[in-house]
Design an enzyme around this catalytic site. Sequence first.
Site, PDB file in Angstrom:
ATOM      1  N   LYS A 202     -38.025  -9.682  20.994  1.00 49.94           N
ATOM      2  CA  LYS A 202     -38.759  -8.435  21.257  1.00 49.94           C
ATOM      3  C   LYS A 202     -39.621  -8.040  20.121  1.00 49.94           C
ATOM      4  CE  LYS A 202     -39.109  -3.419  22.550  1.00 49.94           C
ATOM      5  NZ  LYS A 202     -38.306  -2.491  22.907  1.00 49.94           N
ATOM      6  N   LYS A 257     -40.267 -10.561  25.109  1.00 50.48           N
ATOM      7  CA  LYS A 257     -41.219  -9.364  25.407  1.00 50.48           C
ATOM      8  C   LYS A 257     -42.147  -9.257  24.164  1.00 50.48           C
ATOM      9  CE  LYS A 257     -41.347  -4.357  26.337  1.00 50.48           C
ATOM     10  NZ  LYS A 257     -40.323  -2.962  26.153  1.00 50.48           N
TER      11      LYS A 257
END
Length: 333
Positions: A202, A257
């Site tokens: 992330k 992400k």
Amino acid sequence: MTPYAPYPSGRPRRLRRDSYTRNLVREHALSPHDLIYPVFVLDGQNRREAVASMPGVERLSLDLLLPVAEDCVRLGIPVMALFPVIDATLKAPDGREAYNPNGLVPRVVRGLKQRFPELGVMTDVALDPYTSHGQDGLLDDTGYILNDETIEVLVKQAQTQATAGVDIVAPSDMMDGRIGAIRTALEASGAIHTRIMAYSAKYASAFYGPFRDAVGSAGNLGKADKKVYQMDPGNSDEALKEVAMDIAEGADMVMVKPGMPYLDVVRRVKDEFRVPTFAYQVSGEYAMLKAAAQNGWLAHDAVMMESLLAFKRAGADGVLTYFARDAARLLRA
């Protein structure tokens, strides 16, 4: 030696001549089963709030979310991911509302599983919706995000969600070691079937702005950032290290992400580990495509479907996307 016949014996356009041939030789395809639908949930009854920076997306109370869940079941979307919008009076520096067994998320999980047991429910394990400062963890006196102390709270949060009946917990906080701690706690409590989808890679991305508007953490975060725990956008080798650690600690699935700006990372993760790999087409990606389509600059459905197919081509097994219901309707048409 090339394995392909040279021109004119080899003519690649022969396999593009008509639709049935293109369908026959297509390397990657998208189906509703590849999609996870993120939703924003509110407390109360008959509450519906539009998210201005995400056209078509709304915050919904449970009673209004149930028809959306029914639509997901009908469309063949296998999982709905819950993101809570917490009342400001419940936010605190330690995020204690995150593990309230009677809090918003546990109540929504119980309501959804009671009505639609066949629909998978995924929950976010992170503190930013619950903290008064908008960070994903606890702060020390200097404002630095504490790692191990935060993990203790995240474990409580994951256990609370598992007890409520959630199918997949998805730690998105990026604290070191949290996957192992959560897995150990779930096993010890008998929640052996609760899956973990780790937000393993992330990034500290600028594409999250509309999401923070949607959950109400943007105002709390202010001008602060999350660079001391989320990944540097310039790194991809580091993503492999993060994924390897999460797999070793017990993650069942891993995630990259944001999505489209990081398709190279998705490809590297899938090639390196061959584990279930997911990507999140985040709020900023959604908002850009929506805005361009609303201005007539792009064809909405065409770019939506092309963007989702790109995730599959890059190696993703599934995609979290706010387009899930629209895409599933087109796929089933």
